[in-house]
Design a protein around this motif. Structure first.
Motif, PDB file in Angstrom:
ATOM      1  N   SER A 161       0.806  -1.226   0.000  1.00 37.45           N
ATOM      2  CA  SER A 161       0.000   0.000   0.000  1.00 37.45           C
ATOM      3  C   SER A 161       0.838   1.276   0.000  1.00 37.45           C
ATOM      4  N   ASN A 162       2.092   1.185   0.467  1.00 36.59           N
ATOM      5  CA  ASN A 162       2.942   2.384   0.542  1.00 36.59           C
ATOM      6  C   ASN A 162       3.524   2.790  -0.801  1.00 36.59           C
ATOM      7  N   PHE A 163       3.340   1.930  -1.811  1.00 39.67           N
ATOM      8  CA  PHE A 163       3.979   2.186  -3.090  1.00 39.67           C
ATOM      9  C   PHE A 163       2.971   2.288  -4.231  1.00 39.67           C
ATOM     10  N   THR A 164       3.289   3.141  -5.173  1.00 37.48           N
ATOM     11  CA  THR A 164       2.479   3.187  -6.384  1.00 37.48           C
ATOM     12  C   THR A 164       2.946   2.057  -7.291  1.00 37.48           C
ATOM     13  N   LYS A 165       2.138   1.772  -8.300  1.00 38.21           N
ATOM     14  CA  LYS A 165       2.505   0.720  -9.231  1.00 38.21           C
ATOM     15  C   LYS A 165       3.810   1.076  -9.943  1.00 38.21           C
ATOM     16  N   LYS A 166       3.984   2.368 -10.176  1.00 36.76           N
ATOM     17  CA  LYS A 166       5.187   2.840 -10.855  1.00 36.76           C
ATOM     18  C   LYS A 166       6.449   2.547 -10.030  1.00 36.76           C
ATOM     19  N   ASP A 167       6.321   2.771  -8.710  1.00 38.20           N
ATOM     20  CA  ASP A 167       7.446   2.475  -7.814  1.00 38.20           C
ATOM     21  C   ASP A 167       7.797   0.990  -7.856  1.00 38.20           C
ATOM     22  N   VAL A 168       6.758   0.163  -7.781  1.00 36.05           N
ATOM     23  CA  VAL A 168       6.981  -1.285  -7.787  1.00 36.05           C
ATOM     24  C   VAL A 168       7.617  -1.700  -9.109  1.00 36.05           C
ATOM     25  N   GLU A 169       7.122  -1.113 -10.188  1.00 41.96           N
ATOM     26  CA  GLU A 169       7.689  -1.384 -11.517  1.00 41.96           C
ATOM     27  C   GLU A 169       9.188  -1.068 -11.523  1.00 41.96           C
ATOM     28  N   LEU A 170       9.530   0.086 -10.920  1.00 40.41           N
ATOM     29  CA  LEU A 170      10.928   0.517 -10.864  1.00 40.41           C
ATOM     30  C   LEU A 170      11.772  -0.448 -10.034  1.00 40.41           C
ATOM     31  N   ILE A 171      11.205  -0.873  -8.904  1.00 44.51           N
ATOM     32  CA  ILE A 171      11.953  -1.803  -8.046  1.00 44.51           C
ATOM     33  C   ILE A 171      12.187  -3.128  -8.773  1.00 44.51           C
ATOM     34  N   VAL A 172      11.134  -3.634  -9.428  1.00 41.55           N
ATOM     35  CA  VAL A 172      11.261  -4.918 -10.130  1.00 41.55           C
ATOM     36  C   VAL A 172      12.293  -4.822 -11.260  1.00 41.55           C
ATOM     37  N   SER A 173      12.237  -3.743 -12.042  1.00 39.22           N
ATOM     38  CA  SER A 173      13.238  -3.641 -13.128  1.00 39.22           C
ATOM     39  C   SER A 173      14.633  -3.492 -12.569  1.00 39.22           C
ATOM     40  N   THR A 174      14.762  -2.693 -11.490  1.00 35.50           N
ATOM     41  CA  THR A 174      16.078  -2.510 -10.873  1.00 35.50           C
ATOM     42  C   THR A 174      16.640  -3.845 -10.396  1.00 35.50           C
ATOM     43  N   LEU A 175      15.755  -4.637  -9.809  1.00 34.63           N
ATOM     44  CA  LEU A 175      16.139  -5.949  -9.288  1.00 34.63           C
ATOM     45  C   LEU A 175      16.790  -6.807 -10.372  1.00 34.63           C
ATOM     46  N   PHE A 176      16.057  -6.993 -11.472  1.00 36.80           N
ATOM     47  CA  PHE A 176      16.559  -7.883 -12.513  1.00 36.80           C
ATOM     48  C   PHE A 176      17.742  -7.268 -13.265  1.00 36.80           C
ATOM     49  N   GLU A 177      17.753  -5.942 -13.388  1.00 40.97           N
ATOM     50  CA  GLU A 177      18.899  -5.285 -14.019  1.00 40.97           C
ATOM     51  C   GLU A 177      20.163  -5.467 -13.178  1.00 40.97           C
ATOM     52  N   SER A 178      20.007  -5.321 -11.852  1.00 43.36           N
ATOM     53  CA  SER A 178      21.173  -5.467 -10.969  1.00 43.36           C
ATOM     54  C   SER A 178      21.714  -6.884 -11.017  1.00 43.36           C
ATOM     55  N   ILE A 179      20.795  -7.860 -11.062  1.00 45.42           N
ATOM     56  CA  ILE A 179      21.238  -9.258 -11.151  1.00 45.42           C
ATOM     57  C   ILE A 179      22.015  -9.463 -12.451  1.00 45.42           C
ATOM     58  N   ALA A 180      21.479  -8.919 -13.555  1.00 46.17           N
ATOM     59  CA  ALA A 180      22.144  -9.055 -14.855  1.00 46.17           C
ATOM     60  C   ALA A 180      23.527  -8.403 -14.844  1.00 46.17           C
ATOM     61  N   GLU A 181      23.609  -7.183 -14.292  1.00 48.82           N
ATOM     62  CA  GLU A 181      24.891  -6.464 -14.214  1.00 48.82           C
ATOM     63  C   GLU A 181      25.913  -7.279 -13.438  1.00 48.82           C
ATOM     64  N   SER A 182      25.448  -7.818 -12.322  1.00 43.49           N
ATOM     65  CA  SER A 182      26.316  -8.574 -11.445  1.00 43.49           C
ATOM     66  C   SER A 182      26.809  -9.848 -12.131  1.00 43.49           C
ATOM     67  N   LEU A 183      25.902 -10.500 -12.875  1.00 45.46           N
ATOM     68  CA  LEU A 183      26.270 -11.705 -13.626  1.00 45.46           C
ATOM     69  C   LEU A 183      27.336 -11.379 -14.663  1.00 45.46           C
ATOM     70  N   LYS A 184      27.164 -10.232 -15.302  1.00 46.10           N
ATOM     71  CA  LYS A 184      28.098  -9.817 -16.336  1.00 46.10           C
ATOM     72  C   LYS A 184      29.510  -9.675 -15.774  1.00 46.10           C
ATOM     73  N   LYS A 185      29.570  -9.198 -14.510  1.00 49.15           N
ATOM     74  CA  LYS A 185      30.866  -9.049 -13.853  1.00 49.15           C
ATOM     75  C   LYS A 185      31.419 -10.392 -13.396  1.00 49.15           C
ATOM     76  N   GLY A 186      30.614 -11.431 -13.564  1.00 46.44           N
ATOM     77  CA  GLY A 186      31.058 -12.763 -13.176  1.00 46.44           C
ATOM     78  C   GLY A 186      30.797 -13.075 -11.713  1.00 46.44           C
ATOM     79  N   GLU A 187      29.988 -12.243 -11.067  1.00 44.57           N
ATOM     80  CA  GLU A 187      29.703 -12.470  -9.653  1.00 44.57           C
ATOM     81  C   GLU A 187      28.579 -13.478  -9.467  1.00 44.57           C
ATOM     82  N   LYS A 188      28.471 -13.943  -8.242  1.00 40.01           N
ATOM     83  CA  LYS A 188      27.398 -14.852  -7.887  1.00 40.01           C
ATOM     84  C   LYS A 188      26.367 -14.075  -7.070  1.00 40.01           C
TER      85      LYS A 188
END
Lengths: 94, 94
Positions: free
Chosen positions: A15-42
């Motif tokens: 309830s504290n977040f708009t759909k836009k905020d959640v959208e941003l968090i979800v994209s950030t999440l998967f983008e960060s995982i991808a970035e980290s994978l690219k660096k070869g991290e676990k």
């Protein structure tokens, strides 16, 4: 379930977040995982699983259409291993 | 990288309370788990698909003792990375 349905469902319970905020968090999440994978991290997410990159050596392959021999270059492949909790929860008898 | 790092990165983007962001991140993974548990498929465009697959029972062997055992039928989950993620992980690392 698609990414947008995932956002929809999470937003309906946060309830504290708009759909836009959640959208941003979800994209950030998967983008960060991808970035980290690219660096070869676990990336390890407790109760869910871990992401890492596996190396594949170069090998000689063959074009299945022409039969021509080609060289398949070494590459890196993203890999996910389900965590204990996820494994157990998914494995329910039908 | 752990979940805490992911929360940190998302928090920097969205602002507001870190506790709330952490709650949303938890909820995202929980929603994916619940969906997979129900046998559903979760498709995250640009990242990959989380899919549950049924495996038939098969005969196996304990590699240590050589003893024959039956591996019960079960459900396992697999992650199929999208072409985008596969390309991304390999980009600029030559």
């Amino acid at each position: 379930m698609t990414r947008s349905e995932l956002v929809e469902e999470v937003a309906s319970k946060a309830s504290n977040f708009t759909k836009k905020d959640v959208e941003l968090i979800v994209s950030t999440l998967f983008e960060s995982i991808a970035e980290s994978l690219k660096k070869g991290e676990k990336i390890e997410i407790r109760g869910f699983g871990s992401f890492k990159v596996k190396k594949r050596n170069a090998r000689s392959g063959r074009n299945p259409k022409s039969g021509e021999g080609i060289r398949v270059e070494a590459k890196r492949v993203p890999f996910f291993k389900a965590g204990k909790e996820l494994k157990e929860r998914v494995n329910i008898p039908e | 990288m752990t979940k805490a790092d992911l929360v940190e990165i998302a928090f920097e983007k969205v602002g507001c309370s870190k506790k709330d962001v952490s709650g949303v991140v938890d909820r995202v993974f929980e929603t994916i788990k619940t969906n997979l548990e129900k046998g559903g498929k979760v498709k995250v465009s640009g990242f990959g698909n989380f899919v549950v697959r049924s495996k038939k029972a098969r005969r196996g062997r304990n590699p240590q003792t050589g003893e024959e055992i039956t591996i019960e039928k079960r459900r396992v989950m697999t992650f199929k990375p999208s072409q985008l993620l596969k390309d991304f992980v390999n980009s600029g690392s030559k």
